[in-house]
Write an enzyme that holds these catalytic residues in place. Sequence first.
Site, mmCIF file in Angstrom:
data_model
loop_
_atom_site.group_PDB
_atom_site.id
_atom_site.type_symbol
_atom_site.label_atom_id
_atom_site.label_comp_id
_atom_site.label_asym_id
_atom_site.label_seq_id
_atom_site.Cartn_x
_atom_site.Cartn_y
_atom_site.Cartn_z
ATOM 1 N N LYS A 102 0.874 -1.172 0.000
ATOM 2 C CA LYS A 102 0.000 0.000 0.000
ATOM 3 C C LYS A 102 0.907 1.217 0.000
ATOM 4 O O LYS A 102 1.886 1.266 0.755
ATOM 5 C CB LYS A 102 -0.870 0.017 1.257
ATOM 6 C CG LYS A 102 -1.829 1.195 1.334
ATOM 7 C CD LYS A 102 -2.533 1.242 2.696
ATOM 8 C CE LYS A 102 -3.629 2.305 2.697
ATOM 9 N NZ LYS A 102 -4.082 2.615 4.072
ATOM 10 N N HIS A 142 -6.322 1.853 14.322
ATOM 11 C CA HIS A 142 -6.640 0.507 13.823
ATOM 12 C C HIS A 142 -5.494 -0.433 14.169
ATOM 13 O O HIS A 142 -4.388 -0.002 14.484
ATOM 14 C CB HIS A 142 -6.821 0.535 12.288
ATOM 15 C CG HIS A 142 -5.550 0.850 11.549
ATOM 16 N ND1 HIS A 142 -4.982 2.110 11.547
ATOM 17 C CD2 HIS A 142 -4.701 0.067 10.824
ATOM 18 C CE1 HIS A 142 -3.866 2.088 10.844
ATOM 19 N NE2 HIS A 142 -3.656 0.852 10.394
ATOM 20 N N ASP A 182 -3.559 -3.712 12.198
ATOM 21 C CA ASP A 182 -3.485 -4.262 10.837
ATOM 22 C C ASP A 182 -4.111 -5.658 10.814
ATOM 23 O O ASP A 182 -3.951 -6.426 11.749
ATOM 24 C CB ASP A 182 -2.018 -4.354 10.381
ATOM 25 C CG ASP A 182 -1.393 -2.977 10.175
ATOM 26 O OD1 ASP A 182 -2.133 -1.979 10.161
ATOM 27 O OD2 ASP A 182 -0.155 -2.925 10.015
ATOM 28 N N HIS A 237 -2.594 1.555 16.265
ATOM 29 C CA HIS A 237 -1.841 2.720 15.822
ATOM 30 C C HIS A 237 -2.698 3.587 14.906
ATOM 31 O O HIS A 237 -3.772 3.172 14.457
ATOM 32 C CB HIS A 237 -0.542 2.301 15.113
ATOM 33 C CG HIS A 237 -0.749 1.403 13.933
ATOM 34 N ND1 HIS A 237 -1.166 0.083 14.049
ATOM 35 C CD2 HIS A 237 -0.624 1.625 12.597
ATOM 36 C CE1 HIS A 237 -1.277 -0.454 12.839
ATOM 37 N NE2 HIS A 237 -0.958 0.464 11.948
#
Length: 334
Positions: free
Chosen positions: A201, A220, A222, A276
Site C-alpha cells: 500500500k 486501527h 493491521d 496505531h
Amino acid sequence: MEGEVRVQDVALKHNDTIPQQFIRSENEQPGITTVHGAVLEVPVIDLNDPDQEKVHRSIVDASQQWGMFQVVNHGIPGEVIRELQKVGKMFFELPQEEKEKYAKPPDSKDIQGYGSKLQKELEGKKGWVDHLFHKIWPPSAIDYRFWPENIPSYREANEEYRKYLHGVADKLLKCLSLGLGLEENDMKEALGGDNLIYLLKINYYPPCPQPELALGVVAHTDMSSITLLVPNDVQGLQASRDGHWYDVKYIPNALVIHIGDQMEILSNGKYKSVLHRTTVTKDKTRMSWPVFLEPPPDQEVGPHPKLVNEENPAKFKTKKYSDYAYCKLNKIPQ
C-alpha cells in the site's frame, strides 16, 4: 471511482480550513488526544548483530510487549528503498486523470487500486489520505492493471524491493515461530506457506491546513500477519499505550514492523497486534509504503493447534481470512 473525493484535490482547494467530514470527534483529534512532549521509544533491533540469539529474543519480546518495533541493518540496500520511494511519489504527482486509470473499480471485492476510502467509518468521517494498493507477490496473485505503467521504472523498483523484502520477512516469521516453541517454519506454513500474499500500500498524506483536527488513518490494528513499512522523512506514526496516544519517531533507514491481527490470533494472544494511527502535517507531504503479509483468502487461520490445550484454550475463532477481512472492514464483530 467516479465521484470519489480525492484528498489530494481537497488539499489543493483548501488553504486555511478543512471540510467538516475530515474533522474528527474530540475523542479522536490528535491535538487533544496526543500526549505532547513524550515520544514512545519503541524497540530498535539490529538484525545484523553478531549475537543472533539476542536478536531473536528482542524480536519476540517486542512482539509480546509492544506489537511494534523498528529494524536496522536489515539487508535492503538504501538505493533499493530510495527507488521504491521515488516511483511511488511519481505516481501521486501524475495528473489526476492519469491516476484515475488505476482507480479501484466501484464494484470490486478486491482491495487493489487507487482510492481514498478503505473501511466503513462509523461517523462517516474521512481520513486525510489517498492510497494505491497492489499485490507484489506471489506471481499468481499479481494484477498488473494496478501497477502504474506510465512510470517506466515502477515495476523494476517494486520487484527489486520485493526480492530483498523476502529475506527480512522470512527471518521475522522464523523468529516469531521459534519464540512460541514451534518449528521455525510452522508460522509461515499456517499463514499459507509460499502462497503468503505480499500486499503493498502506498499512503499519500498531503499537507493539511488543520492537522490538529484530522487524522491520516484512524486508529486501527493491521489485519495482516505482519506489516513491514518504509516511511518517508516526515514523522506521523502514533501508537496507543495504556490508553494514551504517543508519537513514535522513525529512525532513518529503518523498517517499521507491526504485528497484525493474524499473528495475534495464530499465537493465541502471545503476540499483540498494535493499535496505531497516523497524523498529518501542515506544510509537508507524508508518504509510507507498508507491505502487509496476508494469508490467501481461503486460508483458515486460528490459534496454532500446537499452542492450544486444556490449560490454554483457544482465545480466537478459526476462520477464513477473506471472512475475517470482510468483517473487519465492515465493522462487523468477528
